[in-house]
Scaffold this active site. Structure first.
Site, short mmCIF file in Angstrom:
data_model
loop_
_atom_site.label_atom_id
_atom_site.label_comp_id
_atom_site.label_asym_id
_atom_site.label_seq_id
_atom_site.Cartn_x
_atom_site.Cartn_y
_atom_site.Cartn_z
N HIS A 58 0.88 -1.18 0.00
CA HIS A 58 0.00 0.00 0.00
C HIS A 58 0.92 1.23 0.00
O HIS A 58 2.03 1.18 0.52
CB HIS A 58 -0.84 -0.05 1.28
CG HIS A 58 -1.88 1.02 1.41
ND1 HIS A 58 -1.59 2.28 1.86
CD2 HIS A 58 -3.21 1.01 1.18
CE1 HIS A 58 -2.71 3.01 1.89
NE2 HIS A 58 -3.70 2.25 1.49
N ASP A 61 2.95 -4.57 7.84
CA ASP A 61 1.76 -3.73 7.70
C ASP A 61 0.55 -4.64 7.85
O ASP A 61 0.17 -5.35 6.92
CB ASP A 61 1.80 -3.04 6.34
CG ASP A 61 0.51 -2.29 6.05
OD1 ASP A 61 -0.40 -2.31 6.90
OD2 ASP A 61 0.42 -1.69 4.95
N GLN A 112 -4.76 -4.79 7.05
CA GLN A 112 -5.84 -5.68 6.61
C GLN A 112 -5.87 -6.98 7.41
O GLN A 112 -6.85 -7.72 7.34
CB GLN A 112 -5.66 -6.03 5.12
CG GLN A 112 -5.78 -4.86 4.19
CD GLN A 112 -7.19 -4.27 4.16
OE1 GLN A 112 -8.16 -4.90 4.56
NE2 GLN A 112 -7.28 -3.03 3.71
N LYS A 146 -10.44 -0.74 10.28
CA LYS A 146 -10.58 -1.92 9.42
C LYS A 146 -10.89 -3.16 10.25
O LYS A 146 -10.93 -4.27 9.74
CB LYS A 146 -9.29 -2.12 8.63
CG LYS A 146 -9.03 -0.98 7.63
CD LYS A 146 -7.83 -1.27 6.81
CE LYS A 146 -7.29 -0.04 6.11
NZ LYS A 146 -8.14 0.43 5.00
N CYS A 179 -4.87 2.45 -3.57
CA CYS A 179 -3.65 2.99 -2.96
C CYS A 179 -2.50 2.01 -3.09
O CYS A 179 -1.66 1.89 -2.18
CB CYS A 179 -3.88 3.37 -1.50
SG CYS A 179 -5.15 4.60 -1.29
N1 7TS Z 1 -1.90 -0.74 4.63
C1 7TS Z 1 -2.82 -1.47 3.98
C2 7TS Z 1 -2.49 -2.85 3.55
C3 7TS Z 1 -4.08 -0.92 3.75
O1 7TS Z 1 -4.99 -1.65 3.12
C4 7TS Z 1 -4.35 0.40 4.16
C5 7TS Z 1 -5.67 1.07 3.86
C6 7TS Z 1 -3.36 1.10 4.85
C7 7TS Z 1 -2.15 0.49 5.06
C8 7TS Z 1 -3.57 2.46 5.39
O2 7TS Z 1 -4.44 2.44 6.45
P1 7TS Z 1 -4.93 3.80 7.13
O3 7TS Z 1 -5.99 3.37 8.07
O4 7TS Z 1 -3.76 4.40 7.81
O5 7TS Z 1 -5.44 4.65 6.01
N2 7TS Z 1 -6.34 0.53 2.72
C9 7TS Z 1 -7.42 1.03 2.09
C10 7TS Z 1 -8.09 0.36 1.07
O6 7TS Z 1 -7.77 -0.73 0.63
N3 7TS Z 1 -9.12 1.11 0.64
O7 7TS Z 1 -9.15 2.22 1.38
C11 7TS Z 1 -8.10 2.19 2.27
#
Ligand code: 7TS
Length: 406
Positions: A123, A200, A203, A226, A364
């Protein structure tokens, strides 16, 4: 034992609505999950009864707020089996947690000639902070490739590891492909050359059991939103010795034990990394989400989602003109695809009219799109409250979209 999905659905008020007079079919869980009533009640209850700043007041409300905030920290510690709450730092989310590591640990440990090794399926939040760090410090960002199934090419990954590798940044469960990476093997190989590993887990935590001690990872990050919790709160897990060695990320209140104009003494862990009034309600909601996950059972949820993924994949393979993007042997919860002749954004719009919420775009993870030579994919992603009937609605809506564009 199987999940009682009807019971679960009844706990999510947002699912009880109609979109364009059709039942909402929410399949955008990788972007953010919906929240059960218990999480909403925890947020509301905090503001209704206990609102006060933490770690400061001598009064009852502040004591209650502090106790609830710290109890949430311990729930998260237990969920990922960290050894101590000193290793659990609240952040704004996975993104901020990675930026914290890149700034604090990265600035002191990565210099000219050093390398940061990531994968092609990261990501953006596990690419850009390292790219920025490498640009600042003259280090090199190295990328391990994926194959056309969307799996890490392990031999190529291993070949790119060397004594120059200071850090490996790796997604645990890919949001764009659903791939689950062989993180134990990755960590063992990285440690063998003296590199630290950041996983990371944005998910992963709502779909897999996580044990940071068994994994022996150095850093693990995730976001509450999430995993059925609120937005704006997440966590950085790091081994205590690493956190001790790292300089603060931001300066301000709460992260100090003593301040004079000559010198500041920093607070103990984890507070050294929590400058300013934190997202107290968010942390408490995060704790309620962890309770919900544990009471519902991460393994039961995972088994349910796996049944949905298998069913959806069978339907996808029968669907003429549909190409699956991400067919890793070890994958979970994400069905990414394209349909000949229909742009993913058009698909998303037509599905919305049928009450079906999916994501269309680059997720992303633009380098993943570049690997497959695509501008975007459509993505359905599953959670505990989804059903096979909803998957039928998804495919009926896809058929409709295909007919419109035929
Ligand atoms: N890493 C992964 C694997 C992710 O899917 C996401 C967000 C992030 C990091 C960042 O997370 P945040 O909460 O700090 O924004 N992924 C997604 C997605 O798949 N669609 O919208 C956000």
């Amino acid at each position: 034992m199987m999940l009682n999905v009807e019971n679960i659905r009844s706990q999510f008020p947002i699912l009880q609505q109609q979109i364009y007079n059709k039942p909402l079919v929410y399949l955008d869980n990788a972007a953010t999950t919906q929240k059960p009533q218990s999480v909403i009640d925890a947020l509301c209850g905090y503001y209704t009864h206990d609102n006060a700043n933490v770690h400061r007041g001598v009064h009852m409300l502040s004591e209650r707020a502090t106790a609830a905030y710290e109890s949430a920290r311990d729930k998260i510690r237990a969920l990922i089996n960290a050894a101590s709450t000193r290793e659990i730092v609240f952040t704004r989310g996975a993104t901020e947690a990675i930026n914290l590591v890149a700034s604090s640990w990265g600035e002191t440990n990565i210099g000219a000639g050093d390398e940061v090794l990531i994968s092609e399926m990261e990501h953006h939040s596990d690419i850009v902070p390292w790219q920025m760090l490498c640009e600042r410090n003259g280090a090199k960002l190295v990328v391990a490739p994926i194959n056309d199934a969307g799996e890490l090419m392990f031999d190529a990954f291993e070949a790119k590891l060397s004594e120059r590798t200071r850090l490996v940044g790796m997604v645990h469960l890919s949001n764009a492909l659903g791939t689950i990476n062989p993180v134990s093997d990755i960590i063992a190989k990285a440690h063998a050359v003296g590199a630290k590993v950041l996983l990371d887990g944005a998910q992963a935590v709502a779909h897999l059991n996580i044990d940071v001690q068994a994994l022996d990872c150095d850093f693990y990050v995730t976001s509450a939103h999430k995993m059925y919790g609120p937005t704006g709160i997440g966590v950085l897990y790091a081994k205590e010795a690493l956190l001790e060695s790292m300089p603060p990320y931001q300066g301000g209140g709460d992260m100090i034990s003593m301040v004079t104009f000559e010198k500041t003494q920093y607070n103990d862990l984890p507070y050294k990394f929590e400058a300013g009034t934190p997202n107290i309600a968010g942390a408490i909601g995060f704790g309620a989400a962890v309770d919900w996950l544990c009471e519902t059972g991460v393994e039961l949820i995972a088994a349910h989602e796996q049944r949905l993924l298998v069913y959806a994949t069978e339907e996808a393979l029968k669907f003429e003109g549909l190409t699956l993007i991400g067919t890793a042997e070890n994958k979970a919860t994400v069905l990414s695809f394209t349909i000949d002749g229909v742009h993913p954004h058009d698909l998303g719009t037509i599905l919305d009219r049928e009450g079906v919420a999916i994501r269309a775009g680059h997720h992303c993870a633009m380098p993943v799109m570049q690997h497959f030579g695509l501008p975007a994919t459509a993505r359905a992603s599953f959670a505990a409250y989804n059903t096979e009937t909803e998957i039928d609605v998804l495919f009926a809506a896809l058929k409709k979209a295909q007919e419109i564009f035929a």
